[in-house]
Design a protein around this motif. Structure first.
Motif, PDB file in Angstrom:
ATOM      1  N   LEU A 234      46.245  29.607  44.814  1.00 24.54           N
ATOM      2  CA  LEU A 234      46.798  30.753  44.093  1.00 24.54           C
ATOM      3  C   LEU A 234      47.719  31.568  45.018  1.00 24.54           C
ATOM      4  CD1 LEU A 234      46.950  32.724  41.723  1.00 24.54           C
ATOM      5  CD2 LEU A 234      44.704  33.622  42.380  1.00 24.54           C
ATOM      6  N   LYS A 235      47.211  31.867  46.211  1.00 18.80           N
ATOM      7  CA  LYS A 235      47.992  32.669  47.155  1.00 18.80           C
ATOM      8  C   LYS A 235      49.298  31.952  47.517  1.00 18.80           C
ATOM      9  CE  LYS A 235      48.776  34.075  51.573  1.00 18.80           C
ATOM     10  NZ  LYS A 235      49.429  33.318  52.623  1.00 18.80           N
ATOM     11  N   CYS A 236      49.209  30.643  47.751  1.00 20.76           N
ATOM     12  CA  CYS A 236      50.417  29.890  48.155  1.00 20.76           C
ATOM     13  C   CYS A 236      51.392  29.762  46.982  1.00 20.76           C
ATOM     14  CB  CYS A 236      50.037  28.501  48.682  1.00 20.76           C
ATOM     15  SG  CYS A 236      49.088  28.578  50.194  1.00 20.76           S
ATOM     16  N   SER A 237      50.874  29.659  45.757  1.00 23.99           N
ATOM     17  CA  SER A 237      51.759  29.567  44.590  1.00 23.99           C
ATOM     18  C   SER A 237      52.561  30.847  44.440  1.00 23.99           C
ATOM     19  CB  SER A 237      50.951  29.339  43.300  1.00 23.99           C
ATOM     20  OG  SER A 237      50.221  28.163  43.399  1.00 23.99           O
ATOM     21  N   LEU A 238      51.883  31.987  44.630  1.00 23.81           N
ATOM     22  CA  LEU A 238      52.590  33.271  44.520  1.00 23.81           C
ATOM     23  C   LEU A 238      53.629  33.382  45.642  1.00 23.81           C
ATOM     24  CD1 LEU A 238      49.486  35.504  43.708  1.00 23.81           C
ATOM     25  CD2 LEU A 238      51.273  34.787  42.097  1.00 23.81           C
ATOM     26  N   GLU A 239      53.207  32.949  46.828  1.00 17.98           N
ATOM     27  CA  GLU A 239      54.113  32.947  47.989  1.00 17.98           C
ATOM     28  C   GLU A 239      55.355  32.091  47.706  1.00 17.98           C
ATOM     29  OE1 GLU A 239      52.256  32.882  52.318  1.00 17.98           O
ATOM     30  OE2 GLU A 239      52.481  30.860  51.555  1.00 17.98           O
ATOM     31  N   ALA A 240      55.142  31.005  46.933  1.00 16.65           N
ATOM     32  CA  ALA A 240      56.259  30.099  46.626  1.00 16.65           C
ATOM     33  C   ALA A 240      57.087  30.598  45.442  1.00 16.65           C
ATOM     34  CB  ALA A 240      55.716  28.696  46.329  1.00 16.65           C
ATOM     35  N   GLY A 241      56.724  31.776  44.926  1.00 11.28           N
ATOM     36  CA  GLY A 241      57.512  32.392  43.865  1.00 11.28           C
ATOM     37  C   GLY A 241      57.217  31.847  42.478  1.00 11.28           C
ATOM     38  N   LEU A 242      56.051  31.212  42.292  1.00 15.95           N
ATOM     39  CA  LEU A 242      55.719  30.692  40.960  1.00 15.95           C
ATOM     40  C   LEU A 242      54.878  31.706  40.186  1.00 15.95           C
ATOM     41  CD1 LEU A 242      54.770  26.946  41.594  1.00 15.95           C
ATOM     42  CD2 LEU A 242      56.988  27.947  41.093  1.00 15.95           C
ATOM     43  N   GLU A 243      54.937  31.596  38.877  1.00 15.92           N
ATOM     44  CA  GLU A 243      54.007  32.359  38.029  1.00 15.92           C
ATOM     45  C   GLU A 243      52.702  31.576  38.051  1.00 15.92           C
ATOM     46  OE1 GLU A 243      55.137  32.709  33.892  1.00 15.92           O
ATOM     47  OE2 GLU A 243      57.178  33.086  34.606  1.00 15.92           O
ATOM     48  N   ALA A 244      51.647  32.227  38.486  1.00 17.36           N
ATOM     49  CA  ALA A 244      50.399  31.465  38.640  1.00 17.36           C
ATOM     50  C   ALA A 244      49.282  32.039  37.780  1.00 17.36           C
ATOM     51  CB  ALA A 244      49.979  31.476  40.108  1.00 17.36           C
ATOM     52  N   THR A 245      48.509  31.151  37.156  1.00 16.46           N
ATOM     53  CA  THR A 245      47.318  31.559  36.409  1.00 16.46           C
ATOM     54  C   THR A 245      46.164  30.720  36.921  1.00 16.46           C
ATOM     55  OG1 THR A 245      48.729  31.828  34.482  1.00 16.46           O
ATOM     56  CG2 THR A 245      46.343  31.886  34.101  1.00 16.46           C
ATOM     57  N   CYS A 246      45.113  31.411  37.345  1.00 16.08           N
ATOM     58  CA  CYS A 246      43.945  30.693  37.876  1.00 16.08           C
ATOM     59  C   CYS A 246      42.805  30.813  36.862  1.00 16.08           C
ATOM     60  CB  CYS A 246      43.563  31.325  39.208  1.00 16.08           C
ATOM     61  SG  CYS A 246      42.092  30.616  39.939  1.00 16.08           S
ATOM     62  N   PHE A 247      42.239  29.672  36.466  1.00 17.62           N
ATOM     63  CA  PHE A 247      41.125  29.674  35.519  1.00 17.62           C
ATOM     64  C   PHE A 247      39.832  29.427  36.280  1.00 17.62           C
ATOM     65  CE2 PHE A 247      44.832  28.079  33.117  1.00 17.62           C
ATOM     66  CZ  PHE A 247      44.896  29.057  32.137  1.00 17.62           C
ATOM     67  N   GLU A 248      38.872  30.305  36.114  1.00 16.79           N
ATOM     68  CA  GLU A 248      37.576  30.153  36.806  1.00 16.79           C
ATOM     69  C   GLU A 248      36.472  30.239  35.751  1.00 16.79           C
ATOM     70  OE1 GLU A 248      36.087  29.408  39.836  1.00 16.79           O
ATOM     71  OE2 GLU A 248      34.314  29.728  38.579  1.00 16.79           O
ATOM     72  N   LYS A 249      35.642  29.198  35.699  1.00 13.99           N
ATOM     73  CA  LYS A 249      34.634  29.165  34.638  1.00 13.99           C
ATOM     74  C   LYS A 249      33.503  30.176  34.856  1.00 13.99           C
ATOM     75  CE  LYS A 249      32.220  25.179  34.557  1.00 13.99           C
ATOM     76  NZ  LYS A 249      32.062  23.721  34.739  1.00 13.99           N
ATOM     77  N   SER A 250      33.225  30.546  36.116  1.00 12.25           N
ATOM     78  CA  SER A 250      32.147  31.518  36.346  1.00 12.25           C
ATOM     79  C   SER A 250      32.732  32.935  36.288  1.00 12.25           C
ATOM     80  CB  SER A 250      31.480  31.251  37.694  1.00 12.25           C
ATOM     81  OG  SER A 250      32.320  31.694  38.730  1.00 12.25           O
ATOM     82  N   ASP A 251      31.869  33.926  36.573  1.00 12.02           N
ATOM     83  CA  ASP A 251      32.372  35.304  36.459  1.00 12.02           C
ATOM     84  C   ASP A 251      32.807  35.882  37.802  1.00 12.02           C
ATOM     85  OD1 ASP A 251      29.971  35.518  37.687  1.00 12.02           O
ATOM     86  OD2 ASP A 251      29.037  36.855  36.229  1.00 12.02           O
ATOM     87  N   SER A 252      32.946  34.988  38.815  1.00 11.22           N
ATOM     88  CA  SER A 252      33.256  35.517  40.137  1.00 11.22           C
ATOM     89  C   SER A 252      34.041  34.494  40.962  1.00 11.22           C
ATOM     90  CB  SER A 252      31.931  35.842  40.832  1.00 11.22           C
ATOM     91  OG  SER A 252      32.173  36.413  42.078  1.00 11.22           O
ATOM     92  N   ILE A 253      34.610  34.977  42.046  1.00 14.99           N
ATOM     93  CA  ILE A 253      35.299  34.062  42.971  1.00 14.99           C
ATOM     94  C   ILE A 253      34.279  33.405  43.918  1.00 14.99           C
ATOM     95  CG2 ILE A 253      37.436  35.430  42.994  1.00 14.99           C
ATOM     96  CD1 ILE A 253      36.075  35.863  46.106  1.00 14.99           C
ATOM     97  N   GLY A 254      34.700  32.461  44.716  1.00 17.15           N
ATOM     98  CA  GLY A 254      33.858  31.962  45.816  1.00 17.15           C
ATOM     99  C   GLY A 254      33.343  30.551  45.629  1.00 17.15           C
ATOM    100  N   GLY A 255      33.268  30.088  44.361  1.00 17.04           N
ATOM    101  CA  GLY A 255      32.780  28.718  44.127  1.00 17.04           C
ATOM    102  C   GLY A 255      31.422  28.514  44.756  1.00 17.04           C
ATOM    103  N   LEU A 256      31.322  27.490  45.585  1.00 17.76           N
ATOM    104  CA  LEU A 256      30.066  27.117  46.252  1.00 17.76           C
ATOM    105  C   LEU A 256      29.444  28.298  47.015  1.00 17.76           C
ATOM    106  CD1 LEU A 256      29.482  23.865  48.101  1.00 17.76           C
ATOM    107  CD2 LEU A 256      29.396  25.888  49.514  1.00 17.76           C
ATOM    108  N   TRP A 257      30.289  29.175  47.552  1.00 23.47           N
ATOM    109  CA  TRP A 257      29.788  30.263  48.409  1.00 23.47           C
ATOM    110  C   TRP A 257      29.275  31.452  47.607  1.00 23.47           C
ATOM    111  CZ3 TRP A 257      28.926  28.875  53.250  1.00 23.47           C
ATOM    112  CH2 TRP A 257      29.550  27.708  53.680  1.00 23.47           C
ATOM    113  N   ASN A 258      29.393  31.354  46.301  1.00 22.57           N
ATOM    114  CA  ASN A 258      28.875  32.405  45.431  1.00 22.57           C
ATOM    115  C   ASN A 258      27.448  32.008  45.043  1.00 22.57           C
ATOM    116  OD1 ASN A 258      28.528  34.402  43.539  1.00 22.57           O
ATOM    117  ND2 ASN A 258      29.860  33.434  42.006  1.00 22.57           N
ATOM    118  N   TYR A 259      26.480  32.387  45.889  1.00 21.04           N
ATOM    119  CA  TYR A 259      25.084  31.950  45.722  1.00 21.04           C
ATOM    120  C   TYR A 259      24.485  32.489  44.426  1.00 21.04           C
ATOM    121  CZ  TYR A 259      20.058  31.793  46.453  1.00 21.04           C
ATOM    122  OH  TYR A 259      18.714  31.573  46.296  1.00 21.04           O
ATOM    123  N   THR A 260      23.784  31.610  43.706  1.00 21.15           N
ATOM    124  CA  THR A 260      23.041  32.072  42.519  1.00 21.15           C
ATOM    125  C   THR A 260      21.598  31.583  42.636  1.00 21.15           C
ATOM    126  OG1 THR A 260      23.857  30.101  41.387  1.00 21.15           O
ATOM    127  CG2 THR A 260      24.965  32.171  40.881  1.00 21.15           C
TER     128      THR A 260
END
Ligand code: FAD
Ligand code: NAP
Length: 534
Positions: A20-46
């Motif tokens: 996402l950060k690199c896409s914005l840096e490259a001047g693209l319109e970026a949309t990130c879809f995340e199925k959970s309610d938070s960032i972090g993926g694996l590091w978001n302990y539940t």
């Protein structure tokens, strides 16, 4: 090729955030879809494993240190420890999101359920991305897609390999369901698999369980986070100097040196841990406590399991673990892309055919890429950052992929080479420095080390003998970060600062012999580097 203006990013873990950060840096319109309610993926302990998302146990700490585990243009704050508990690392990811103002581009609780070619794909390379939010489906068209859904998600539970498991009356499960040791207090537990997970869980259980067996079919090298002179292993070992030696030495000598290094702390043979194929560079286990548990008898290492009975496991050497209450299969993971057609990308035997681990080679238009799938001894944040930057340049037409046939041929050749270094089951593995140099050369951001020897010798020295830290890949060229040089020169100080919380008399880190050795051999080595570089 039509112009790529927008990009869909699937997943907001380490890789998705980098993309996402690199896409914005490259001047693209970026949309990130995340199925959970938070960032972090694996590091978001539940507390409980969630379907389709990685699940970790409560105590997981990073096995790459803070100077290696950071994004190349965003060092981990000084007050963070060298190896971070998952909650610390999640905090770092939150700081990254805040610093680069990424949250507003992320659609949370939005799962991508389908990615398919638009009818005019042959001309436009566009994709239809179908998402689901609160039970409602919607569809959007994107010029390009970056898949960042992780690869430690789906459990590999090879029950067919374990004769008699169906008559075992105790509990058995994959480690995905394991969260903390309390519920196993007083139990007799058999852990299967000597990867990082199996080692961590065995050590953790050894404090409270009545008995812990750890079964391994092929053994493993055990490294320690605390390496030479107490420095993080990756600061000492992941250097261009080691990489260079590895490259120029005959395989037999480099295997010998590798084995000697691994046995420096203790003899793996004496501990029953030695790998079946000692020369393979399969990912080692990073565990500071396993050897201590074995020597104290709180973890008992066993060979592969021949069969289960109602209450026991019989090992291949005929010994028996009796009255087993729980079996934890720490047998690794597989990955899948359920939202995309198999004809585009398919995991077959834990392998997927991707050029440079990123692009499906058979696509008519290179407008879809996978970020964060390849594994190396280096950490994921820097790898994903470089992969995303390269992929975006390909999407934008700045970098060109070779013809399909050349990509397929390269993939075939690479597979044979990888098998000889990493083994049959580890074809997603790659050598960190070779891979990062390859992609950064394509981007045009690979630092010119021979030139630096002349223009900035202090930096060149640190880049060659010091750790190949992520900052090296944002030092120059497109995506250059002004703080990179300073970060490289101060990385050792930050490591010490993170652990030395009491003032003591000063002491130089390097032994005088090592310093003398380096001083004598530096001109020779630099000359050899120069030759190898050109
Ligand atoms: P993930 O962290 O898995 O994130 C993927 C994201 O995609 C998730 O948020 C998920 O919800 C989302 N997603 C998935 N499918 C969809 C969909 N269809 N629609 C929308 N969103 C979706 N690596 C290191 O470099 N250092 C370490 O110390 C380290 N420790 C590890 C410890 C453990 C126990 C394990 C299992 C792995 C470890 N790894 C480590 C490797 C680990 O995979 C990476 O650190 C990292 O988490 C990978 O990030 P990722 O973004 O690629 O994937
Ligand atoms: P892994 O590295 O894939 O290890 C799985 C283990 O299971 C291997 O030892 C494998 O043996 C064994 N195995 C697989 N199938 C088997 C079978 N049929 N019979 C017997 N044994 C079998 O998985 P992991 O340990 O869960 O690690 C996954 C990733 O997470 C790794 O990249 C690791 O670094 C990371 N991780 C990091 C930390 C941390 O401290 N930060 C902690 C845990 C995990 P073989 O070797 O013979 O194939």
């Amino acid at each position: 090729m039509s112009v790529v203006r927008n990009v869909a990013i699937i997943g907001a873990g380490i890789s998705g955030l980098a993309a996402l950060k690199c896409s914005l840096e490259a001047g693209l319109e970026a949309t990130c879809f995340e199925k959970s309610d938070s960032i972090g993926g694996l590091w978001n302990y539940t507390e409980c494993a969630e379907e389709g998302r990685a699940s970790i146990y409560r105590s997981v700490c990073t096995n790459a240190c803070k100077e290696m585990m950071c994004y190349p243009d965003f060092p981990i704050p000084d007050e963070f420890p060298n190896y971070m508990h998952n909650s610390w690392f999640l905090n770092y990811l939150r700081l990254y999101v805040k610093h680069f103002d990424l949250a507003r581009y992320i659609k949370f609780k939005t799962a991508v359920v389908r990615v398919q070619k638009c009818p005019d794909f042959q001309v436009t390379g566009r994709w239809e991305v179908i998402t689901e939010h609160d039970g409602e489906r919607s569809s959007d068209i994107f010029d390009s897609v970056l898949i960042c859904t992780g690869h430690h998600v789906y459990p590999n539970l090879p029950l067919n390999s374990f004769l008699g498991i169906e008559r075992f009356t105790g509990r058995y499960m994959h480690n995905r369901e394991y969260k903390e040791p309390l519920q196993y207090a007083g139990k007799r537990v058999l852990v299967v698999g000597l990867g990082n997970t199996g080692a961590d869980i065995s050590v953790e259980l050894s404090h409270t369980a009545q008995k812990v067996w750890l079964s391994t079919r092929s053994g493993s090298w055990i490294m320690s986070r605390v390496w030479d002179n107490g420095y993080p292993w990756d600061m000492v070992y992941l250097t261009r100097y080691h990489f260079f030696l590895n490259k120029i030495l005959p395989r037999a000598i480099s295997d010998y040196l590798y084995e000697r290094m691994m046995n420096k702390r203790f003899s793996h043979e004496n501990y029953g841990l030695v790998p079946v194929d000692k020369g393979l560079r399969k990912e080692p286990v990073f565990n500071d406590d396993l050897a201590a548990c074995i020597t104290c008898g709180t973890v008992v290492v066993k060979p592969n399991i021949r069969e289960f009975t109602e209450t026991s496991a019989i090992f291949e050497d005929g010994s028996i673990a009796e009255n087993v209450d729980v079996v934890i299969f720490a047998t690794g993971y597989s990955f899948a892309y359920p939202f995309i057609d198999d004809s585009i990308m398919k995991n077959s035997n834990n392998k997927v055919s991707l050029y440079k681990g990123v692009f499906p080679p058979k696509l008519e238009k290179p407008t879809l890429a996978v970020i964060g799938l390849l594994q190396s001894l280096g950490s994921i944040p820097s790898t994903s950052d470089v992969q995303a930057r390269w992929a975006l340049r390909v999407l934008k037409g700045i970098c060109k992929l070779p013809p399909k046939e050349s990509m397929l041929q390269e993939l075939n050749e690479e597979e044979t080479e990888k098998k000889s270094w990493f083994g049959q089951s580890e074809t997603l593995s790659t050598d960190y420095i070779t891979y990062m140099d390859e992609l950064s050369s394509s981007i045009g951001c690979k630092a010119n080390l021979p030139l630096l020897c002349v223009t900035d010798p202090r930096l060149a020295w640190e880049m060659f003998f010091g750790p190949c830290s992520p900052y090296q890949f944002r030092l120059t060229g497109p995506g250059k970060w002004e703080g990179a040089r300073n970060s490289i020169l101060n990385q050792w100080n930050r490591i010490i600062q993170a652990m030395k919380k009491r003032e003591v008399s000063s002491h130089t880190g390097l032994s005088s012999f090592t310093a003398l050795f380096k001083l004598l051999f530096i001109p020779l080595l630099l000359f050899a580097v120069f030759l190898a570089w050109n």
